[in-house]
Design an enzyme around this catalytic site. Structure first.
Site, mmCIF file in Angstrom:
data_model
loop_
_atom_site.group_PDB
_atom_site.id
_atom_site.type_symbol
_atom_site.label_atom_id
_atom_site.label_comp_id
_atom_site.label_asym_id
_atom_site.label_seq_id
_atom_site.Cartn_x
_atom_site.Cartn_y
_atom_site.Cartn_z
ATOM 1 C CB SER A 97 -12.138 -1.815 1.074
ATOM 2 O OG SER A 97 -10.751 -1.988 1.115
ATOM 3 N NE ARG A 144 -3.957 1.817 2.522
ATOM 4 C CZ ARG A 144 -3.906 2.955 3.220
ATOM 5 N NH1 ARG A 144 -2.822 3.245 3.927
ATOM 6 N NH2 ARG A 144 -4.927 3.782 3.229
ATOM 7 C CE LYS A 158 -8.447 2.179 4.262
ATOM 8 N NZ LYS A 158 -8.505 2.555 2.838
#
Length: 348
Positions: free
Chosen positions: A243, A174, A272
């Site tokens: 997701s 990521r 997040k």
């Protein structure tokens, strides 16, 4: 000549039987099974029609080839599939050559060989898809990387290698801030590390990077490219995850053909920011309603993972609790132990 024809008829029928077993019992594909069975019986009929002459030509005891060891070693279903299709095609080629010299009608052998090329391609597509899903079924511990706390690429790679050594089975790279060039360079190195430990390698968001690197797949967010487009770009064999944050998104992902979904964030997490946690209720719902692989994700650590497992999760995705641990190897091992205990309790 009859000895050669007899040996290759039997060889081709044996290969067809092995392939047919895969189509019938592993793929559960009636159409493929029927085609293979018809072809096998057509060849078997030739033996029946020439049974006496072929049997009389047989000399197994005097065959010098029976003492020659086969250097190949089949380790999985792929090896069996590939070896038997090649065995079939080579035998059919021999039958065409020597059958023609004997004045036989070789049209069946020729047509069967051409049909086998098509059958091999059709079966490859279905088998690769199913084997890919099987690889996902057995993976329980998923690491999503975060490079923000590392001072160098080498430190980052060392942490990933340590996590893989500890038992992480899927790595998702990521990179929200890296440019394309840096992302690709990082990805190539992480892919090599994953290969050493037989771990799946997933790219976050960037379908183009996944394609260039040759990653196993891509993980998408709700606002990213749709699953059909990603699969069109990456191919049918690519693993595509999505997701999800509510049941409706999970159901939509399954209908769209996702290979797995993320369920979360279970707890609030700095990866997040601004995203409200979904809590354990969504995890419990997923355990009762989702029939594709799914991973609970979001703020999971060794202190709260038992609560996640207790409501039905059997796979987890972790970020900081592994990648930023003092010893990623040990942290990964401890997560795996907890997952193994969950599996053991289910089996009882």
């Amino acid at each position: 000549m009859n000895r050669i024809i007899d040996a290759n008829l039997n060889r081709s029928i044996e290969a067809l039987r092995a392939i047919e077993e895969i189509a019938r019992f592993y793929l559960d594909n009636k159409s493929l099974s029927e085609k293979l069975k018809i072809l096998r019986h057509q060849l078997a009929n030739i033996i029946d029609e020439n049974y006496k002459s072929l049997l009389q030509s047989r000399n197994t005891e005097g065959d010098i080839g029976t003492d020659i060891n086969n250097p190949t070693h089949k380790t999985d279903l792929w090896d069996i599939y590939k070896a038997n299709f090649k065995r079939l095609q080579q035998s059919l080629r021999v039958l065409s050559e020597f059958g023609q010299a004997e004045g036989l009608d070789i049209r069946l052998f020729e047509q069967a060989r051409y049909d086998s090329y098509t059958l091999e391609k059709d079966m490859f597509e279905e088998l690769s898809q199913k084997l890919k899903k099987r690889r996902l079924q057995n993976r329980k511990l998923y690491l999503v990387t975060d490079r923000s706390k590392f001072n160098s690429h080498d430190e980052f790679f060392d942490a990933i290698a340590s996590a893989l050594k500890g038992g992480v089975q899927i790595i998702q790279l990521r990179e929200k801030c890296a440019n394309a060039k840096e992302f690709i360079e990082l990805g190539k190195k992480v892919k090599d590390l994953c290969s050493l430990y037989d771990a799946l390698f997933i790219i976050n968001d960037r379908v183009d990077v996944a394609h260039i690197i040759g990653a196993d797949g891509v993980h998408l967010g709700q606002d990213d490219i749709d699953i059909d487009s990603a699969r069109h770009l990456l191919g049918k064999d690519a693993i595509i995850g999505l997701s999800t944050h509510v049941p409706e998104q999970a159901q939509a992902a399954i209908e769209a053909g996702a290979d797995y979904i993320g369920v979360g964030p279970v707890f609030e997490t700095p990866t997040k920011p601004g995203r409200k946690s979904v809590g354990l209720e969504y995890v419990k719902w997923a355990s009762e309603n989702v029939d594709i692989p799914w991973f609970a994700i979001g703020g999971i650590n060794l202190d709260n993972v038992d609560a996640v497992l207790n409501v039905g999760a059997s796979r987890i995705a972790v970020v900081r609790a592994i990648i930023n641990a003092n010893n990623p190897d040990k942290a990964a091992s401890e997560f795996l132990e907890k997952l193994a205990l969950k599996d053991h309790s289910i089996s009882e």
